[in-house]
Design a protein around this motif. Structure first.
Motif, short mmCIF file in Angstrom:
data_model
loop_
_atom_site.label_atom_id
_atom_site.label_comp_id
_atom_site.label_asym_id
_atom_site.label_seq_id
_atom_site.Cartn_x
_atom_site.Cartn_y
_atom_site.Cartn_z
N GLY A 13 -5.03 -9.30 -12.00
CA GLY A 13 -4.12 -10.38 -11.88
C GLY A 13 -2.75 -10.32 -12.33
N LEU A 14 -2.54 -9.39 -13.03
CA LEU A 14 -1.05 -9.15 -13.99
C LEU A 14 -0.34 -8.33 -12.83
CD1 LEU A 14 -1.65 -7.96 -17.48
CD2 LEU A 14 -0.19 -10.07 -16.51
N VAL A 15 -0.93 -7.81 -11.80
CA VAL A 15 -0.07 -6.75 -10.93
C VAL A 15 0.94 -7.84 -10.16
CG1 VAL A 15 -1.85 -5.07 -11.13
CG2 VAL A 15 -2.19 -6.81 -9.37
N SER A 16 0.73 -8.94 -9.89
CA SER A 16 1.59 -9.65 -9.08
C SER A 16 2.72 -10.21 -9.77
CB SER A 16 0.69 -10.71 -8.31
OG SER A 16 0.41 -11.60 -9.34
N ALA A 17 2.65 -9.95 -11.08
CA ALA A 17 3.77 -10.40 -11.69
C ALA A 17 5.22 -9.36 -11.92
CB ALA A 17 3.11 -10.79 -13.32
N HIS A 18 5.77 -9.66 -12.84
CA HIS A 18 6.85 -8.64 -13.34
C HIS A 18 7.79 -8.80 -12.08
CE1 HIS A 18 3.99 -7.81 -16.21
NE2 HIS A 18 3.53 -6.65 -15.62
N PHE A 19 8.41 -7.56 -11.75
CA PHE A 19 9.50 -7.64 -10.73
C PHE A 19 9.42 -6.36 -9.85
CE2 PHE A 19 12.57 -4.23 -12.35
CZ PHE A 19 12.17 -4.07 -13.53
N GLN A 20 10.39 -6.70 -8.94
CA GLN A 20 10.45 -5.49 -7.80
C GLN A 20 11.99 -4.78 -7.83
OE1 GLN A 20 7.49 -8.16 -4.97
NE2 GLN A 20 8.95 -6.51 -3.94
N VAL A 21 12.00 -3.86 -7.51
CA VAL A 21 13.30 -3.14 -6.92
C VAL A 21 13.43 -2.99 -5.43
CG1 VAL A 21 15.18 -1.59 -7.39
CG2 VAL A 21 13.26 -1.90 -9.34
N ASP A 22 14.25 -3.76 -4.87
CA ASP A 22 14.26 -3.81 -3.40
C ASP A 22 15.38 -2.66 -2.94
OD1 ASP A 22 12.27 -5.76 -3.18
OD2 ASP A 22 13.83 -7.35 -2.96
N TYR A 23 16.41 -2.78 -3.57
CA TYR A 23 17.46 -1.49 -3.40
C TYR A 23 18.36 -1.27 -4.54
CZ TYR A 23 21.58 0.35 -1.45
OH TYR A 23 22.76 1.29 -0.82
N PRO A 24 18.51 0.09 -4.81
CA PRO A 24 17.89 1.19 -4.08
C PRO A 24 16.10 1.05 -3.94
CG PRO A 24 19.01 2.00 -5.82
CD PRO A 24 19.28 0.75 -5.97
N ALA A 25 15.58 1.52 -2.99
CA ALA A 25 14.23 1.50 -3.13
C ALA A 25 13.55 2.06 -4.26
CB ALA A 25 13.68 2.20 -1.90
N TRP A 26 12.71 1.32 -4.94
CA TRP A 26 12.26 1.96 -6.12
C TRP A 26 11.37 3.36 -5.86
CZ3 TRP A 26 8.28 -2.64 -7.92
CH2 TRP A 26 7.68 -2.98 -6.72
N ARG A 27 11.23 4.06 -6.98
CA ARG A 27 10.41 5.09 -6.81
C ARG A 27 9.11 5.13 -5.95
NH1 ARG A 27 10.00 8.84 -12.15
NH2 ARG A 27 12.05 8.84 -11.71
N ALA A 28 8.37 4.07 -6.44
CA ALA A 28 7.06 3.71 -5.57
C ALA A 28 6.75 2.09 -6.11
CB ALA A 28 6.04 4.48 -6.22
N ASP A 29 5.79 1.56 -5.09
CA ASP A 29 5.70 0.05 -5.79
C ASP A 29 4.69 0.24 -6.93
OD1 ASP A 29 4.46 -2.33 -5.69
OD2 ASP A 29 3.40 -2.45 -3.82
N SER A 30 5.15 -0.09 -8.21
CA SER A 30 4.83 -0.05 -9.21
C SER A 30 3.61 -1.13 -9.50
CB SER A 30 5.68 0.07 -10.34
OG SER A 30 6.39 -1.06 -10.42
#
Ligand SMILES: [Cu+2]
Length: 212
Positions: A13-30
């Motif tokens: 369930g924790l995987v949907s939390a936290h944050f994303q880096v949209d730009y510049p594209a993150w290294r990979a979808d963490s």
């Protein structure tokens, strides 16, 4: 305020939390499932260098666009130079930001050191802190390019209700206080907090919010 089910802390369930880096594209979808990636892990969420994306990033007008999933976030961004950087010793946010709201948050015109030359490789490390005091990490690998244009207006924007203040800057401080984070974006719709630095423009688009 809703309670957090204890079951969430057992992992699922924790995987949907936290944050994303949209730009510049993150290294990979963490946040991807079925990986060992973990945003709690310094320095890059357990995502090995070379896993995925590398973005040509402008020296002038460099911006970072995030998708924040928590109600509020302390935020800072570091830069490490070279391939597979491990020393993120250049701060691109000299003063800690306190971002209120979840959704899109974009910082424009980050202060890139003048010594950076075209073709310089590096890695952006985005660090957030929340209520627990623990840090979350994501990285984005970049190559500086003088030929790459800054994001055009409208593509670097904040979701409605997402605002940022400088931590430690008094809300009533005088106008002589220097603007800490270079930011050419206009101040958007805002009224509840005086002397707030709005980083990016507010767009009338409410993102689907993933609170947990
Ligand atoms: Cu989270």
């Amino acid at each position: 305020m809703r309670a957090v089910p204890l079951a969430l802390f057992s992992g699922v369930g924790l995987v949907s939390a936290h944050f994303q880096v949209d730009y510049p594209a993150w290294r990979a979808d963490s946040l991807a499932e079925n990986t060992t990636y973990d945003q709690w892990d310094y320095p890059c969420a357990g995502v090995p260098y070379g896993t995925g994306n590398k973005t040509e990033w402008p020296i002038q007008g460099a911006s970072v666009a995030l998708d924040l999933h928590h109600p509020w976030t302390y935020l800072y961004i570091n830069l490490g130079l070279g391939e597979n950087a491990t020393n993120f010793n250049i701060s691109l946010t000299p003063q800690l930001l306190n971002v209120t709201g979840s959704g899109n948050f974009c910082i424009t015109d980050l202060p890139i050191p003048s010594t950076i030359a075209d073709g310089q490789a590096g890695t952006i490390q985005v660090v957030t802190n929340g209520q627990s005091g623990s840090a979350l990490y994501n990285c984005a690998d970049i190559v500086f390019r003088s030929s790459v244009q800054a994001l055009s207006d409208g593509t670097c924007a904040n979701s409605t209700g997402v605002t940022a203040t400088i931590v430690g800057q008094a809300a009533t401080s005088s106008s002589s206080t220097p603007t800490p984070t270079p930011n050419s974006a206009p101040v958007g719709a805002l009224g509840s907090v005086p002397r707030v630095a709005v980083l990016g423009t507010v767009i009338a688009l409410i993102q689907g919010v993933m609170m947990l």
